[in-house]
Write an enzyme that holds these catalytic residues in place. Sequence first.
Site, PDB file in Angstrom:
ATOM      1  N   GLN A  66      82.964  51.628 -46.541  1.00 26.61           N
ATOM      2  CA  GLN A  66      82.088  52.118 -47.502  1.00 26.61           C
ATOM      3  C   GLN A  66      82.464  53.325 -48.373  1.00 26.61           C
ATOM      4  OE1 GLN A  66      79.398  52.371 -43.736  1.00 26.61           O
ATOM      5  NE2 GLN A  66      77.980  52.124 -45.331  1.00 26.61           N
ATOM      6  N   HIS A  75      77.705  46.965 -36.461  1.00 30.98           N
ATOM      7  CA  HIS A  75      77.336  47.078 -37.935  1.00 30.98           C
ATOM      8  C   HIS A  75      78.673  47.387 -38.576  1.00 30.98           C
ATOM      9  CE1 HIS A  75      74.423  48.270 -41.238  1.00 30.98           C
ATOM     10  NE2 HIS A  75      75.535  48.805 -41.510  1.00 30.98           N
ATOM     11  N   GLU A  76      79.101  48.550 -38.015  1.00 29.50           N
ATOM     12  CA  GLU A  76      80.377  49.336 -38.684  1.00 29.50           C
ATOM     13  C   GLU A  76      81.545  48.440 -38.614  1.00 29.50           C
ATOM     14  OE1 GLU A  76      79.314  51.535 -40.413  1.00 29.50           O
ATOM     15  OE2 GLU A  76      77.527  52.249 -39.128  1.00 29.50           O
ATOM     16  N   GLY A  92      76.094  56.043 -38.771  1.00 27.25           N
ATOM     17  CA  GLY A  92      77.633  55.422 -39.067  1.00 27.25           C
ATOM     18  C   GLY A  92      77.963  55.345 -40.259  1.00 27.25           C
ATOM     19  N   CYS A 102      71.319  50.575 -43.991  1.00 32.44           N
ATOM     20  CA  CYS A 102      72.680  50.805 -44.153  1.00 32.44           C
ATOM     21  C   CYS A 102      72.728  51.796 -45.410  1.00 32.44           C
ATOM     22  CB  CYS A 102      73.736  49.630 -44.740  1.00 32.44           C
ATOM     23  SG  CYS A 102      75.328  49.672 -44.998  1.00 32.44           S
ATOM     24  N   LEU A 103      73.941  52.634 -45.414  1.00 31.42           N
ATOM     25  CA  LEU A 103      73.934  53.651 -46.545  1.00 31.42           C
ATOM     26  C   LEU A 103      74.234  52.985 -47.731  1.00 31.42           C
ATOM     27  CD1 LEU A 103      75.647  56.512 -44.822  1.00 31.42           C
ATOM     28  CD2 LEU A 103      73.149  56.462 -45.343  1.00 31.42           C
ATOM     29  N   HIS A 136      81.426  46.011 -41.428  1.00 29.66           N
ATOM     30  CA  HIS A 136      81.776  46.603 -42.486  1.00 29.66           C
ATOM     31  C   HIS A 136      83.422  46.442 -42.900  1.00 29.66           C
ATOM     32  CE1 HIS A 136      78.393  48.170 -44.659  1.00 29.66           C
ATOM     33  NE2 HIS A 136      77.990  49.073 -43.447  1.00 29.66           N
TER      34      HIS A 136
HETATM   35 NI    NI Z   1      76.321  49.870 -43.110  1.00 31.51          NI
END
Ligand code: NI
Length: 168
Positions: free
Chosen positions: A51, A133-134, A46, A91-92, A137
């Site tokens: 991000q 989660h997304e 995701g 998370c990235l 963000h």
């Molecule tokens: Ni994330």
Amino acid sequence: MAVLPILRFPNSRLHIKATPVVAVDDSIRQLVRDMAETMYAAPGIGLAATQVDVHKQIAVIDTSDDHSGLLVFINARIIERSGECDSEEGCLSVPGVHEKVKRSEWIKVRALNEKGEPFELEADGLLAVCIQHELDHLDGKVFVEYLSRLKQSRIKSRLLKQAQDAAP
Ligand code: NI
């Protein structure tokens, strides 16, 4: 298509709240393609526009094993939710960190797809967690902010040190 640079926690730009997309046009579709390529290259399941330092309400998710399940969420809202679960998340933007957070077990989301068409989706399990989660963000929230202050400050100093060590 292009792989975009991903902001790393504790970059303050991760706290900017995304604004709604006014028109789903070719530039938005290009961004969606770049976001998908960035997510697959990472690799991740995701990615939110926040991000990649674009503060528009766009997220891409693919929880399949073979890149066959790309979902695009534009101006998404969770309109119903139920239950509670502990999910182990990464998370990235927070590389190397996996921590448990509480999420709704089931959600119903309303959004636009990359054609600008409205859709509703009911999700549970990994997909439900990933959507929550997304969307966090896009609201300027990183999952580690659900953790204790002590854990957050440890993660912050670890990532700042990593960034320092990686600098030329
Ligand atoms: Ni994330």
